[in-house]
Scaffold this active site. Sequence first.
Site, PDB file in Angstrom:
ATOM      1  N   GLU A  48      81.859   5.863  30.320  1.00 60.40           N
ATOM      2  CA  GLU A  48      82.156   7.182  29.768  1.00 60.40           C
ATOM      3  C   GLU A  48      82.916   6.979  28.465  1.00 60.40           C
ATOM      4  O   GLU A  48      83.728   6.051  28.340  1.00 60.40           O
ATOM      5  CB  GLU A  48      83.008   8.009  30.741  1.00 60.40           C
ATOM      6  CG  GLU A  48      83.421   9.350  30.138  1.00 60.40           C
ATOM      7  CD  GLU A  48      83.949  10.362  31.134  1.00 60.40           C
ATOM      8  OE1 GLU A  48      84.348   9.963  32.242  1.00 60.40           O
ATOM      9  OE2 GLU A  48      83.951  11.552  30.802  1.00 60.40           O
ATOM     10  N   CYS A 239      83.317  13.500  33.254  1.00 62.71           N
ATOM     11  CA  CYS A 239      83.570  14.883  32.813  1.00 62.71           C
ATOM     12  C   CYS A 239      82.958  15.183  31.453  1.00 62.71           C
ATOM     13  O   CYS A 239      82.758  16.349  31.110  1.00 62.71           O
ATOM     14  CB  CYS A 239      85.067  15.145  32.752  1.00 62.71           C
ATOM     15  SG  CYS A 239      85.826  15.203  34.361  1.00 62.71           S
ATOM     16  N   ASN A 370      78.215  16.478  37.436  1.00 61.04           N
ATOM     17  CA  ASN A 370      79.215  15.438  37.691  1.00 61.04           C
ATOM     18  C   ASN A 370      80.134  15.882  38.820  1.00 61.04           C
ATOM     19  O   ASN A 370      79.722  15.895  39.973  1.00 61.04           O
ATOM     20  CB  ASN A 370      79.992  15.132  36.404  1.00 61.04           C
ATOM     21  CG  ASN A 370      81.086  14.107  36.619  1.00 61.04           C
ATOM     22  OD1 ASN A 370      80.862  13.094  37.273  1.00 61.04           O
ATOM     23  ND2 ASN A 370      82.276  14.353  36.123  1.00 61.04           N
ATOM     24  N   GLU A 371      81.354  16.298  38.488  1.00 60.46           N
ATOM     25  CA  GLU A 371      82.287  16.689  39.561  1.00 60.46           C
ATOM     26  C   GLU A 371      82.238  18.195  39.765  1.00 60.46           C
ATOM     27  O   GLU A 371      83.199  18.903  39.486  1.00 60.46           O
ATOM     28  CB  GLU A 371      83.694  16.228  39.203  1.00 60.46           C
ATOM     29  CG  GLU A 371      83.908  14.765  39.469  1.00 60.46           C
ATOM     30  CD  GLU A 371      85.338  14.308  39.216  1.00 60.46           C
ATOM     31  OE1 GLU A 371      86.136  15.053  38.629  1.00 60.46           O
ATOM     32  OE2 GLU A 371      85.650  13.173  39.623  1.00 60.46           O
TER      33      GLU A 371
HETATM   34  O1  AHR Z   1      86.798   8.444  35.125  1.00 63.55           O
HETATM   35  C1  AHR Z   1      87.529   9.441  34.523  1.00 63.55           C
HETATM   36  C2  AHR Z   1      87.175  10.825  35.037  1.00 63.55           C
HETATM   37  O2  AHR Z   1      87.476  10.943  36.383  1.00 63.55           O
HETATM   38  C3  AHR Z   1      85.725  11.189  34.976  1.00 63.55           C
HETATM   39  O3  AHR Z   1      85.358  11.658  33.747  1.00 63.55           O
HETATM   40  C4  AHR Z   1      85.609  12.258  36.003  1.00 63.55           C
HETATM   41  O4  AHR Z   1      84.326  12.328  36.558  1.00 63.55           O
HETATM   42  C5  AHR Z   1      86.691  11.944  36.987  1.00 63.55           C
HETATM   43  O5  AHR Z   1      87.486  13.029  37.228  1.00 63.55           O
END
Ligand code: AHR
Length: 654
Positions: A48, A239, A370-371
């Site tokens: 990321e 994220c 994602n989340e």
């Molecule tokens: O790894 C950092 C963050 O942690 C990621 O972007 C997210 O998916 C999680 O909350």
Amino acid sequence: MKLKLSIFLICLMFAASLGAQTTPKTLVVKAGTPIAPIQSTMWGLFFEDINFAADGGIYAELVKNRSFEFYKPLMGWKKTGEEYVGQFQIINSQNENNPRFLRLESLQGKELALTNEGFRGMGVTSGENYNFSILARQDQGSSALKVELLDSTGVVIGKTEVKDFSGEWKKYETKFTCSSTHPKAKLQVTLSGKGVLEIDMVSLFPEHTWKNRKNGLRADLVQKLADMKPGFIRFPGGCIVEGHELETRYQWKKTVGNVEDRKLIVNRWNTEFSYRNAPDYYQSYGLGFYEYFLLAEDLGAAPLPILNCGMACQFNSTELVPLDKLDPYIQDILDLVEFANGATTTKWGKLRADMGHPAPFNLKMVGVGNEQWGTQYVDRLKIFLKVLNEKHPEITFVGGSGPSSDGKDFDYLWTQMRELKVPMVDEHYYKTPDWFLKNAGRYDSYDRKGPKVFAGEYAAHDKEGKDAESRNTWKSALAEAALMTGLERNADVVHMASYAPLFGNVNAWQWRPDLIWFDNLKSTATPNYYVQKMFSTNAGTDVVSALVDGKPLIGQDSLFASACIDSKTSELIVKLVNVAKNPATLTLLLDGKQPSAKEISLQVISNLNPASFNQVGKPEEVTPVERKQTISGKKITMNLDAYSLTVARIAIKK
Ligand code: AHR
């Protein structure tokens, strides 16, 4: 005499009781009975753009805000020589994706200079060649540009010149050699001559990059990834997929094609944490989806892109795309499959070919969201899945289980994933080392018939410390190793796993711990990296059972174990974790197979101080060592160091 006898008896009893305590456990390993295949994707990477992992990190561009598109157009730049307002003008008109450029006006012939500070400085190396490029147009008169690399005291350590500019926009390229190694150099461009010159995309790259691709990736950082032999690489996050609001979500189509046409946007980690604000954190997308696929291919890792599902980050805005307006989002996935796998006669397949890769990228998996959590996610996922399953049954779609490792939302999503027959579910856990130890048996009771698990983001979070790298303690890594024995033991259910996040720039991080830390010149592997590497380079092909008294070893006497065979090399691979402060002894008993050699190879990481960590630019405190051990027969005595991970490779008869 009587007294002597009783002392002798007491000593004998004490010794016996000590003996009883220290009798080594026997780990019976059924090396001849494979239980389940281990997927080639088992151990992978999570990438990321957080902590300046892309711009200011793996993407080797040294100029920050090269196209003047940051919210403050001259952020990162310092002007010198200005006499009246108008000599440096930002013009906002060029094109939709890269609207701004800089107009330098010097009709009296006075020198005007611009200095770029880089990403917390520019790391440059003595003897290395640097490729400078710029888009420019001579509007009036005749100008020349002096290009200089300065060390932090202003001494010139490399230079070149660009002149004879055309009246049309054109790219100019030149290179020069740097005479000194410096972690915080700057780039200065100085206008001379009487004229008006317009400039854009001011860029500086080292010539030596990963695979020496022009304007490519930092070789030292990619090498660390390659050394892990990862089974997959997930990108672009995290994220970052979601955005604070939908406008700032990751849109892969804006990250492909000519670099100067990729529309820069703010990085969502820019202001996420007030205590680690980074207002100069943007995404130039020089590292975009084409480069991610190429990286996956270079690493021999299966690509796993994660795309937005019509929801912005639920920790931020929770902006939602109405259910009847999801088509463009679904189309993004369909087009991505075409970009990665489609014939070169298709629109997106042609773009891939035009960018230099006519052969398909062999995309087999895509994550949707994602989340995310709640009914909003499930309602959207259903619509995505219906279309995607119809149009691309060959692709494995990965759903999510939210940001928590358990609880109401997690359970709800897992129930829904089962009902929707989602093939794979992404789980995230950022927890204490203790949680990791307690959860080493987490997957032993998972439903064998349900979706497979992708442990897509995990890291043991030890206490915060002063130094950037200080949270990556040996204690945290050891706890991860313990849990990873549980992932391996359950390879029939767990098909993929990745530590997160991957990179942290020591001078510009937002989130820690991270797997690899770096500054502008160097990088260091954390203890957690070595644990990941030890698992991924000893992945094996099939799990076999490793039991003490008929049970898996999950914390008894502070020991954890898993075992697998590598059918390609005819080896048994046993992973043993000792989280105690004392050494331990364990007897390995091979059941069903005979060792084929008199010596076994061991890789060991141990350190008596669980609080140790590795730092950029300092000798590493926690590193693996190789050992050999002589054996005779099927019973092998394993002496495990205090606080250690040991991987034993034992050649076995076919
Ligand atoms: O790894 C950092 C963050 O942690 C990621 O972007 C997210 O998916 C999680 O909350």
